[in-house]
Design an enzyme around this catalytic site. Structure first.
Site, mmCIF file in Angstrom:
data_model
loop_
_atom_site.group_PDB
_atom_site.id
_atom_site.type_symbol
_atom_site.label_atom_id
_atom_site.label_comp_id
_atom_site.label_asym_id
_atom_site.label_seq_id
_atom_site.Cartn_x
_atom_site.Cartn_y
_atom_site.Cartn_z
ATOM 1 N N ARG A 224 89.318 -53.386 58.438
ATOM 2 C CA ARG A 224 88.380 -53.574 59.659
ATOM 3 C C ARG A 224 89.002 -53.431 60.782
ATOM 4 O O ARG A 224 88.551 -54.228 61.705
ATOM 5 C CB ARG A 224 87.445 -54.895 59.399
ATOM 6 C CG ARG A 224 86.789 -54.760 58.036
ATOM 7 C CD ARG A 224 85.931 -53.727 57.518
ATOM 8 N NE ARG A 224 85.410 -53.583 56.165
ATOM 9 C CZ ARG A 224 84.710 -52.804 55.678
ATOM 10 N NH1 ARG A 224 84.962 -51.307 56.045
ATOM 11 N NH2 ARG A 224 84.242 -52.960 54.576
ATOM 12 N N LYS B 267 89.698 -67.194 50.520
ATOM 13 C CA LYS B 267 88.650 -66.121 49.934
ATOM 14 C C LYS B 267 88.502 -66.419 48.511
ATOM 15 O O LYS B 267 89.406 -65.739 47.770
ATOM 16 C CB LYS B 267 88.524 -64.921 50.490
ATOM 17 C CG LYS B 267 87.601 -64.186 49.950
ATOM 18 C CD LYS B 267 87.557 -62.766 50.519
ATOM 19 C CE LYS B 267 86.507 -61.743 50.218
ATOM 20 N NZ LYS B 267 86.217 -60.407 50.938
ATOM 21 N N GLU C 264 83.455 -60.757 46.187
ATOM 22 C CA GLU C 264 84.131 -59.394 46.557
ATOM 23 C C GLU C 264 85.237 -59.244 45.573
ATOM 24 O O GLU C 264 86.117 -58.389 45.942
ATOM 25 C CB GLU C 264 84.084 -58.761 47.885
ATOM 26 C CG GLU C 264 83.007 -59.317 48.831
ATOM 27 C CD GLU C 264 83.139 -58.785 50.218
ATOM 28 O OE1 GLU C 264 84.057 -58.764 50.818
ATOM 29 O OE2 GLU C 264 82.189 -58.315 50.725
ATOM 30 N N ARG D 144 86.580 -70.485 52.666
ATOM 31 C CA ARG D 144 85.456 -69.602 53.034
ATOM 32 C C ARG D 144 84.294 -69.886 52.251
ATOM 33 O O ARG D 144 84.317 -69.874 51.088
ATOM 34 C CB ARG D 144 85.932 -68.029 53.542
ATOM 35 C CG ARG D 144 87.231 -68.156 54.625
ATOM 36 C CD ARG D 144 87.574 -66.513 54.757
ATOM 37 N NE ARG D 144 86.883 -65.790 55.375
ATOM 38 C CZ ARG D 144 86.304 -64.689 55.061
ATOM 39 N NH1 ARG D 144 86.429 -64.006 53.641
ATOM 40 N NH2 ARG D 144 85.564 -63.806 55.894
ATOM 41 N N ARG E 152 70.947 -61.984 48.887
ATOM 42 C CA ARG E 152 72.050 -62.458 49.200
ATOM 43 C C ARG E 152 72.181 -63.321 50.462
ATOM 44 O O ARG E 152 73.083 -64.033 50.440
ATOM 45 C CB ARG E 152 72.645 -61.282 49.643
ATOM 46 C CG ARG E 152 74.075 -61.328 50.466
ATOM 47 C CD ARG E 152 74.774 -60.021 50.388
ATOM 48 N NE ARG E 152 75.829 -60.134 51.525
ATOM 49 C CZ ARG E 152 76.560 -59.130 51.764
ATOM 50 N NH1 ARG E 152 76.291 -57.898 51.292
ATOM 51 N NH2 ARG E 152 77.409 -59.272 52.788
ATOM 52 N N LYS F 24 80.339 -67.929 57.899
ATOM 53 C CA LYS F 24 80.243 -67.043 58.774
ATOM 54 C C LYS F 24 78.740 -67.350 59.582
ATOM 55 O O LYS F 24 78.022 -67.933 59.260
ATOM 56 C CB LYS F 24 79.697 -65.757 58.015
ATOM 57 C CG LYS F 24 81.041 -65.005 57.576
ATOM 58 C CD LYS F 24 80.893 -63.604 57.014
ATOM 59 C CE LYS F 24 82.135 -63.047 56.516
ATOM 60 N NZ LYS F 24 82.063 -61.690 56.042
ATOM 61 N N ASP G 256 76.363 -60.711 57.044
ATOM 62 C CA ASP G 256 77.752 -60.268 57.229
ATOM 63 C C ASP G 256 77.987 -59.706 58.835
ATOM 64 O O ASP G 256 78.176 -58.465 58.847
ATOM 65 C CB ASP G 256 78.205 -59.429 56.304
ATOM 66 C CG ASP G 256 79.525 -58.999 56.130
ATOM 67 O OD1 ASP G 256 80.347 -59.856 56.844
ATOM 68 O OD2 ASP G 256 80.210 -57.960 55.673
ATOM 69 N N GLU H 76 83.427 -54.545 63.423
ATOM 70 C CA GLU H 76 82.979 -53.824 62.323
ATOM 71 C C GLU H 76 81.823 -53.055 62.383
ATOM 72 O O GLU H 76 81.633 -52.161 62.000
ATOM 73 C CB GLU H 76 83.022 -54.690 61.207
ATOM 74 C CG GLU H 76 82.905 -53.804 59.750
ATOM 75 C CD GLU H 76 83.134 -55.015 58.351
ATOM 76 O OE1 GLU H 76 83.321 -55.886 58.633
ATOM 77 O OE2 GLU H 76 82.601 -54.478 57.219
ATOM 78 N N GLU I 85 72.360 -53.022 70.308
ATOM 79 C CA GLU I 85 71.084 -53.191 69.372
ATOM 80 C C GLU I 85 70.032 -52.325 69.651
ATOM 81 O O GLU I 85 69.539 -51.890 68.519
ATOM 82 C CB GLU I 85 70.759 -54.587 69.790
ATOM 83 C CG GLU I 85 69.781 -55.228 68.711
ATOM 84 C CD GLU I 85 69.181 -56.590 69.142
ATOM 85 O OE1 GLU I 85 69.422 -57.075 70.169
ATOM 86 O OE2 GLU I 85 68.841 -57.229 68.235
ATOM 87 N N TRP J 9 74.643 -54.159 47.032
ATOM 88 C CA TRP J 9 75.226 -55.120 47.603
ATOM 89 C C TRP J 9 74.315 -56.361 48.391
ATOM 90 O O TRP J 9 74.843 -57.128 48.965
ATOM 91 C CB TRP J 9 76.224 -54.435 48.926
ATOM 92 C CG TRP J 9 77.178 -53.454 48.407
ATOM 93 C CD1 TRP J 9 77.212 -52.053 48.076
ATOM 94 C CD2 TRP J 9 78.334 -54.084 48.482
ATOM 95 N NE1 TRP J 9 78.569 -51.895 47.847
ATOM 96 C CE2 TRP J 9 79.189 -53.271 47.773
ATOM 97 C CE3 TRP J 9 79.038 -55.185 48.506
ATOM 98 C CZ2 TRP J 9 80.801 -53.206 47.589
ATOM 99 C CZ3 TRP J 9 80.562 -55.347 48.173
ATOM 100 C CH2 TRP J 9 81.406 -54.371 47.802
HETATM 101 C C1 BDP Z 1 83.018 -58.039 55.184
HETATM 102 C C2 BDP Z 1 84.162 -56.806 55.485
HETATM 103 C C3 BDP Z 1 85.286 -56.970 54.436
HETATM 104 C C4 BDP Z 1 85.598 -58.238 54.199
HETATM 105 C C5 BDP Z 1 84.705 -59.397 54.213
HETATM 106 C C6 BDP Z 1 85.103 -60.741 54.468
HETATM 107 O O1 BDP Z 1 83.406 -55.563 55.187
HETATM 108 O O2 BDP Z 1 86.037 -56.195 54.700
HETATM 109 O O3 BDP Z 1 86.803 -58.509 53.347
HETATM 110 O O4 BDP Z 1 83.553 -59.377 55.080
HETATM 111 O O5 BDP Z 1 84.663 -61.468 55.430
HETATM 112 O O6 BDP Z 1 82.607 -57.846 56.597
HETATM 113 O O7 BDP Z 1 85.699 -61.369 53.330
#
Ligand code: BDP
Length: 684
Positions: free
Chosen positions: A165, A287, A291, A324, A341, A365, A370, A398, A516, A546
């Site tokens: 990113r 992390k 994912e 995280r 989610r 976050k 996201d 991103e 926006e 997702w």
């Molecule tokens: C998402 C991104 C991904 C990151 C993930 C994260 O698309 O590339 O690895 O978050 O925060 O926003 O771990």
């Protein structure tokens, strides 16, 4: 290019009166202190004063005359200690500073003091900032302590030099599986960060793969130590992202089970090893179970088990574990409307409140999804009471234009920070929780994914530097306003000419709303191309695994997240907040589609139907980008030519791309509904 110097440009002061005053005042500088951090601060002062004033002051350990600048720490300098009252000394924290201006017998004397040499350094950087932005000597005096303890930058840099990113070139740290030898660039980076108040950095991607796993081995540790040495000189602690399955991949063990004795011992030995090379190492960023990354779930353990195992290993050395909360199922069934989610972080971590060691911080976050252009605040913040917390923001754009679009994010961050969670009654804002004002935890603060790369201007779009700067300034003091921060950045980056400052400020402040307007409406997010996330694709994620849906059909759009009839997500907030989100009428309109499925004919407070609102904002968004471009064109000759052309090129790209967004979104809804624009504008 001058863009490389970012906010450390130190152009000669244009204000002649101030120039004369400061030249007089700063002929002599006394520094009674000697440490690497102080030496760096003194170097900065030399560079800065030469640039701003064109002078090379005499440096000594004591002033010979009445006028001059005295720098030092309370302990190290008798003069400083003598000049400050007991109250002033008490009010200084470990990183705080005092700047004091005094006139006596027509001679001015300036004092910059810290309790520690870190504080002193921040004092010097701030003095330079104040002169740079044309502050009169009489207005310099102040005492400041950073509001937040950890002010962290995360890099998503991989050892092959790529940046996850990243939109500003390759990594500044890594290239071809080696750590960079270009340490002077790293030094400049450390200066930039320290000047804005950052004190913590994690240099590698949270997705830790084969080579990155080796950062904590002989292959890389000496080079990591070299980077650490640079950051240490600017008061910045270095962290590494680690692979939770390291014991399997590099430890010759058959498990990564956090409750296994051998695994625990391996991490203890590993911590001893790291600290033998880097005695002031910050700790680990992790992390896990997210994912595709490994984690404690594989062994039927909780995230508290995982984090505490690492915390125990780091504890004797004073290290921290930053864990995280971005943990969710990325393999969900889009047909199942009961799975959400948005619920995941809270569902996973809320039951663990109070179960983490005191040197573990959870990094959360800002929103439950996201980093979309608009999201509600994560309900974990304000609910966790007995857990150290960092708020995680995303500076790298991103989902907000990938540094090809201008999108000044500080106004968004301000809304997040000022959001009232009701976590401890009315007034429990996010900023009070992460600063530890509310729950008095051990640690707290800010984290953000950086937008920095090896482009000559660091951030791809030069104006994206305002986000890097703004983030750091907010982490230092979340009460600064978006306007103040924008103004500071513009003055330090371009000029003190107030007409130019006003125009650029207007551009920055309106840019998030413009973005926006022409992208996804009313909090729904995600109408982007899968994978790279650039550009419009309304259904790109709609029938995928997702968990990022908009649920549009021919009657309406939005995700029902109410308790009454939806996924129940709204119920994760404190009741005062939950009540507002639960209700279609009370829900803030900018988040309407995040919380409710709404028919297209629904009337918004403005009187527009939902559908007409979508059309209107998309036409408006493009007009706003046109205005951005017109404003910038008016600055020809008022900013440096290469800067002018560079920003213009980005704005032109943004303009044509915003039209693409407008047309794809509007056409989508026209086709779904068959209802044309009331104003008869052309929709393709
Ligand atoms: C998402 C991104 C991904 C990151 C993930 C994260 O698309 O590339 O690895 O978050 O925060 O926003 O771990």
């Amino acid at each position: 290019t001058s863009m490389y110097k970012a906010w450390l440009k130190y152009y000669r002061l244009e204000n002649k009166e101030l120039l004369t005053l400061y030249k007089q005042l700063l002929r002599e500088v006394a520094v009674a202190e000697d440490s690497v951090i102080t030496a760096n601060a003194v170097n900065e002062l030399k560079t800065g004063l030469y640039g701003l004033l064109g002078i090379k002051p005499v440096f000594s350990s004591e002033l010979t005359g009445e006028a001059g600048l005295v720098i030092g720490t309370i302990e190290g300098s008798k003069e400083i200690s003598g000049l400050l009252s007991a109250d002033e000394k008490d009010s200084l924290g470990e990183e705080g500073f005092i700047i004091r201006f005094k006139t006596e017998n027509n001679a001015g004397r300036l004092l910059v003091a810290g309790k520690t040499n870190k504080g002193l350094m921040y004092g010097v950087f701030n003095l330079l900032r104040l002169i740079q932005t044309e502050t009169a000597p009489q207005a310099l005096s102040r005492i400041e302590n950073p509001v937040n303890q950890l002010r962290t930058i995360n890099h998503w840099d991989n050892i092959d030099g790529s940046v996850e990113r990243g939109y500003a070139g390759r990594s500044i740290f890594f290239k071809n599986n080696k750590i960079t030898g270009n340490l002077s660039r790293i030094n400049d980076y450390a200066r930039m960060l320290a000047a804005a108040g950052i004190n913590t950095i994690a240099i590698n991607n949270v997705n830790v793969h084969e080579f990155e796993t080796l950062l904590i081995t002989d292959k890389y540790i000496k080079d990591v130590a070299k980077l650490n040495e640079i950051f240490r000189g600017y008061g910045i602690k270095l962290f590494l992202s680690i692979n939770f399955a390291s014991t399997l991949e590099i430890g010759n063990l058959e498990t990564a089970d956090p409750l296994d004795g051998n695994v625990r011992q391996w991490w203890k030995d590993k911590a001893d090893y790291i600290y033998s090379h880097i005695p002031d190492f910050g700790g680990f960023l992790v992390k896990a179970d997210s994912e595709g990354r490994p984690g404690p779930f594989t062994y039927g353990r909780t995230h508290a088990d995982g984090a505490n195992m690492l915390a125990e290993a780091l504890k004797p050395h004073g290290g921290l574990v930053i864990w995280r909360c971005f943990v969710y199922n990325c393999q969900q069934d889009w047909r199942d409307r009961t799975i959400d989610r948005a619920r995941a972080a809270y569902d996973h971590f809320m039951p663990l409140d109070g179960k983490f060691q005191d040197n573990v911080l959870l990094q959360i976050k800002n929103g439950p999804m996201d980093f979309q252009v608009r999201e509600p605040v994560s309900p974990l913040i304000g609910s966790l009471k007995k857990t150290n917390q960092l708020l995680e923001l995303q500076i790298t754009q991103e989902y907000t234009g990938q540094q090809r679009h201008l999108c000044y994010l500080v106004p968004m961050w301000k809304e997040i920070l000022d959001f009232d969670t009701y976590g401890n009654g009315k007034g429990t804002t996010v900023k009070k929780i992460i600063s530890r004002d509310t729950f008095k935890n051990n640690y707290g603060g800010f984290a953000a994914v950086t937008n920095i790369g090896d482009d000559a201007n660091w951030t791809g779009h030069q104006m994206a530097q305002a986000n890097t700067y703004g983030y750091a300034r907010l982490a230092w003091n979340p009460d600064l306003s978006s306007e103040e921060i924008a103004e500071e950045w513009i003055r330090r980056t371009y000029t003190n000419d107030s007409k130019v400052v006003d125009i650029i400020k207007g551009m920055l402040l309106g840019s998030w709303k413009a973005y926006e307007n022409y992208t996804s409406p009313l909090g729904i997010g995600w109408m982007v191309n899968p994978n790279h996330h650039y550009g419009p694709n309304v259904d790109g994620y709609e029938y995928d695994k997702w968990g990022t849906y908009h649920r549009a059909d021919h009657k309406g759009i939005g995700v029902d997240r109410t308790v009454k009839s939806g996924t129940g997500y709204a119920g994760q907030y404190h009741k005062e907040v939950a009540e507002v989100y639960e209700s279609l009428e009370k829900c803030p309109e900018e988040l309407l589609l995040f919380f409710h499925y709404v028919p297209y004919a629904y009337r918004l407070k403005s009187g527009e139907t939902l559908l007409q609102y979508i059309y209107n904002t998309h036409f408006r968004g493009v007009e706003q980008v046109e205005e951005l471009k017109q404003n910038w064109l008016g600055l020809k000759g008022k900013v440096e030519e290469d800067v002018f052309l560079h920003v213009l090129e980005r704005l032109e790209g943004q303009l044509s791309h915003s039209k693409e967004w407008r047309d794809i979104i509007n056409t989508y809804f026209l086709r779904k509904t068959g209802i044309p624009d009331e104003l008869g504008r052309k929709i393709y």
